[in-house]
Design an enzyme around this catalytic site. Structure first.
Site, short mmCIF file in Angstrom:
data_model
loop_
_atom_site.label_atom_id
_atom_site.label_comp_id
_atom_site.label_asym_id
_atom_site.label_seq_id
_atom_site.Cartn_x
_atom_site.Cartn_y
_atom_site.Cartn_z
N HIS A 125 0.95 -1.33 -0.02
CA HIS A 125 -0.32 0.02 0.24
C HIS A 125 0.78 1.60 -0.32
CE1 HIS A 125 -3.50 -2.71 0.40
NE2 HIS A 125 -3.11 -2.61 1.51
N ASP A 162 -2.33 -10.61 -2.15
CA ASP A 162 -3.90 -10.01 -0.92
C ASP A 162 -3.91 -10.11 -1.17
OD1 ASP A 162 -2.53 -9.11 1.46
OD2 ASP A 162 -3.56 -8.08 0.58
N HIS A 164 -6.55 -7.37 -0.64
CA HIS A 164 -6.70 -6.05 -1.12
C HIS A 164 -5.77 -6.03 -1.82
CE1 HIS A 164 -7.19 -6.67 3.89
NE2 HIS A 164 -8.22 -5.75 3.67
N ASP A 246 -4.11 -12.78 3.70
CA ASP A 246 -5.45 -12.37 4.45
C ASP A 246 -7.14 -12.54 3.41
OD1 ASP A 246 -4.56 -10.44 2.37
OD2 ASP A 246 -5.16 -8.73 3.42
#
Ligand code: ZN
Length: 308
Positions: A125, A162, A164, A246
């Site tokens: 991120h 991931d 996200h 995740d």
């Protein structure tokens, strides 16, 4: 030798406070579980701090100075609600990034076919001038640029499974046609990017947003039908993996329904691609994964998939 595992003991010095999902206990558990897995194909290494000059390909100098300046001597500094800078976070972030670059050295000098870096804080991120979503420095993007600068690697691909979207990596690669970024992620959750029509300057970005409830079948189909064909077309010289776990059914931060075995599947799929097309060169680094049991078991499947 097949697989190097590169980590650093100081990655656990990054303190996020009580009840923060990105805890040092994650990494302690992952490393304990991986160390208990005995294999003649695996060798462990400790990384070192990244040299700052390799930063400035992806982060600005002023951003680095800003993080340095905000680093507290006592109480943690809150960059945003999720992203906490404690007194040793900078050290942890520097050795995390340096560990991925050490993995690049080991793979590109030909000592190992691939590598996994169990590290924290995570990175995908982190934008050129912004820390967010538990991330300070974009480990995978810095390492990909390191491979280009130090070893003259031409085309780098990052695959991000991931749950996200890796907004930071996408931003850094957007206008670089020799850098490829592909992501599967849950639509509508943090960080709110990763739409299908975000494709980069030369179709070098592939986003596959997927609905809550995505299971093994839809996840695999996304790779078989969309990401692997695009990767094939891009023809990378090396593959990096943003390995977040995740998307596991037991993860508290998202709503996918993957199991440990799906992480073996995706690892094997990418590893097979690398063996066929990139002389095996693949470097993976840990991103998310917040149910510690699911994370440790999935990481083990990941390493099994790499070290075959
Ligand atoms: Zn994540």
């Amino acid at each position: 030798m097949s697989t190097a595992i590169v980590t650093h003991k100081d990655c656990i010095l990054h303190e996020t406070g009580i009840n923060h999902p990105e805890s040092k206990e994650r990494l302690i558990a992952v490393n304990k579980s991986l160390k208990a897995f005995k294999s003649s194909k695996i060798k462990w290494f400790e990384g070192q701090e990244i040299e700052s000059k390799y930063f400035y390909e992806v982060h600005t100098k002023s951003y680095f100075q800003d993080i340095k300046k905000k680093s507290p001597t006592d109480e943690p500094y809150r960059i945003d609600a999720d992203t906490i800078l404690s007194k040793d976070s900078l050290r942890a972030a520097l050795v995390a990034t340096g560990s991925v670059c050490k993995a690049v050295d080991l793979v590109l000098k030909g000592n190992f076919r691939n590598a996994f870096c169990p590290i924290r804080p995570p990175g995908h991120h982190a934008e050129p001038e912004r820390a967010m979503g538990f991330c300070f420095f974009n480990n995978v993007a810095i390492a990909a640029n390191y491979a280009k600068i130090k070893y003259g690697i031409n085309k780098c691909a990052v695959i991000d499974f991931d749950v996200h979207h890796g907004n930071g990596t996408q931003k850094m690669f957007w206008d670089k046609p020799n850098m490829f970024y592909a992501s599967t992620h849950q639509e509508g959750i943090f960080p709110g990017t990763g739409f299908k029509d975000e494709t980069g300057i030369k179709n070098n970005i592939i986003n596959v947003p997927l609905p809550a409830g995505t299971d093994s079948e839809l996840f695999k189909k996304s790779y078989d039908d969309l990401i692997i064909p695009a990767l094939n077309k891009f023809a990378p010289d090396i593959i990096f993996v943003s390995a977040g776990f995740d998307a596991h059914i037991d993860d508290p931060l998202a709503d996918f329904r993957l199991t440990n075995k799906d992480f073996y599947w995706i690892t094997k799929r990418l590893n097979d691609f690398a063996i066929k097309n990139c002389k095996g060169k693949l470097i993976s680094c840990l991103e998310g994964g917040y149910n510690i049991k699911a994370l440790t078991e999935s990481c083990l499947e990941h390493v099994k998939g790499l070290s075959i």
